[in-house]
Design a protein around this motif. Structure first.
Motif, mmCIF file in Angstrom:
data_model
loop_
_atom_site.group_PDB
_atom_site.id
_atom_site.type_symbol
_atom_site.label_atom_id
_atom_site.label_comp_id
_atom_site.label_asym_id
_atom_site.label_seq_id
_atom_site.Cartn_x
_atom_site.Cartn_y
_atom_site.Cartn_z
ATOM 1 N N ASN A 280 0.834 -1.198 0.000
ATOM 2 C CA ASN A 280 0.000 0.000 0.000
ATOM 3 C C ASN A 280 0.871 1.253 0.000
ATOM 4 O O ASN A 280 0.630 2.195 -0.757
ATOM 5 C CB ASN A 280 -0.943 0.003 1.200
ATOM 6 C CG ASN A 280 -1.835 1.217 1.197
ATOM 7 O OD1 ASN A 280 -2.467 1.537 0.206
ATOM 8 N ND2 ASN A 280 -1.868 1.916 2.311
ATOM 9 N N PHE A 281 1.897 1.252 0.827
ATOM 10 C CA PHE A 281 2.808 2.398 0.874
ATOM 11 C C PHE A 281 3.480 2.602 -0.485
ATOM 12 O O PHE A 281 3.614 3.721 -0.963
ATOM 13 C CB PHE A 281 3.857 2.191 1.973
ATOM 14 C CG PHE A 281 4.797 3.341 2.124
ATOM 15 C CD1 PHE A 281 4.362 4.555 2.627
ATOM 16 C CD2 PHE A 281 6.124 3.214 1.744
ATOM 17 C CE1 PHE A 281 5.229 5.629 2.755
ATOM 18 C CE2 PHE A 281 7.004 4.279 1.870
ATOM 19 C CZ PHE A 281 6.550 5.488 2.380
ATOM 20 N N ARG A 282 3.862 1.501 -1.115
ATOM 21 C CA ARG A 282 4.502 1.567 -2.432
ATOM 22 C C ARG A 282 3.540 2.169 -3.470
ATOM 23 O O ARG A 282 3.939 2.969 -4.295
ATOM 24 C CB ARG A 282 4.941 0.171 -2.850
ATOM 25 C CG ARG A 282 5.774 0.139 -4.097
ATOM 26 C CD ARG A 282 6.233 -1.245 -4.421
ATOM 27 N NE ARG A 282 7.327 -1.612 -3.522
ATOM 28 C CZ ARG A 282 7.825 -2.823 -3.415
ATOM 29 N NH1 ARG A 282 7.358 -3.800 -4.130
ATOM 30 N NH2 ARG A 282 8.802 -3.072 -2.586
ATOM 31 N N THR A 283 2.262 1.786 -3.401
ATOM 32 C CA THR A 283 1.294 2.315 -4.372
ATOM 33 C C THR A 283 1.025 3.797 -4.145
ATOM 34 O O THR A 283 0.743 4.520 -5.098
ATOM 35 C CB THR A 283 -0.044 1.555 -4.343
ATOM 36 O OG1 THR A 283 -0.684 1.753 -3.097
ATOM 37 C CG2 THR A 283 0.151 0.091 -4.624
ATOM 38 N N LEU A 284 1.114 4.246 -2.902
ATOM 39 C CA LEU A 284 0.873 5.662 -2.621
ATOM 40 C C LEU A 284 1.953 6.553 -3.234
ATOM 41 O O LEU A 284 1.711 7.737 -3.473
ATOM 42 C CB LEU A 284 0.787 5.903 -1.113
ATOM 43 C CG LEU A 284 -0.417 5.268 -0.421
ATOM 44 C CD1 LEU A 284 -0.331 5.464 1.088
ATOM 45 C CD2 LEU A 284 -1.714 5.806 -0.984
ATOM 46 N N ARG A 285 3.118 5.989 -3.484
ATOM 47 C CA ARG A 285 4.212 6.761 -4.091
ATOM 48 C C ARG A 285 4.153 6.786 -5.611
ATOM 49 O O ARG A 285 4.898 7.514 -6.240
ATOM 50 C CB ARG A 285 5.557 6.193 -3.639
ATOM 51 C CG ARG A 285 5.791 6.347 -2.138
ATOM 52 C CD ARG A 285 7.131 5.823 -1.741
ATOM 53 N NE ARG A 285 7.160 4.375 -2.027
ATOM 54 C CZ ARG A 285 8.104 3.565 -1.649
ATOM 55 N NH1 ARG A 285 9.142 4.016 -0.973
ATOM 56 N NH2 ARG A 285 8.064 2.283 -1.935
#
Length: 153
Positions: A127-132
């Protein structure tokens, strides 16, 4: 998933570290959303010092679980780490100390604990990766991760 290192210095204890590794591969492969490398593919790295980026390139993975097993008498210490191979960072790590009266019970308990800890950590990291990522670069997996994070998983 890389084979766990036997740090006991006793080759006769290889069965225990191999057993933990194999149990983890089996348990993780039951999680439908995860791509888990087969035992024979991951065990080619057994006993070798390899860089995470090399493993990622050769196996096509984003995360690697690695660990070690140390046994002294009736005590065992198992460490496990979940690594993000793209960033080179630790996502999660834990140490387990147990009395080893029943080898299989300890293997089952540790396997369940590691899998239970890893699953939400991977979702959080994804999820953190997709937010970037910019919206135009999102793929189906990214959208799923975003949706899960807003619905509570």
């Amino acid at each position: 998933m890389l084979p766990f290192d036997n740090m006991c210095g006793d080759p006769a204890q290889e069965y225990f570290s191999d057993g933990i590794s194999e149990d983890l591969i089996t348990a993780l492969s039951k999680l439908r959303r995860f791509f888990v490398i087969a035992r024979n593919s991951s065990f080619i790295y057994k006993g070798k010092a390899v860089h995470m980026k090399q493993v990622a390139e050769e196996l096509g993975v984003d995360y690697v679980v690695e660990g070690s097993v140390r046994r002294l008498g009736d005590q065992v210490r198992i460490t496990a780490q979940l690594n993000d191979v793209l960033t080179g960072s630790h996502v999660w790590a834990e140490r387990y100390d147990r009395d080893i009266a029943d080898v299989f019970a300890v293997q089952d308990e540790i396997t369940e604990a590691i899998v239970a800890a890893i699953e939400p950590e991977i979702y959080a990291a994804e999820n953190f990766r997709t937010l970037r990522k910019p919206p135009e670069r999102l793929d189906a997996w990214d959208l799923l991760m975003r949706a899960l994070s807003t619905t509570g998983g």
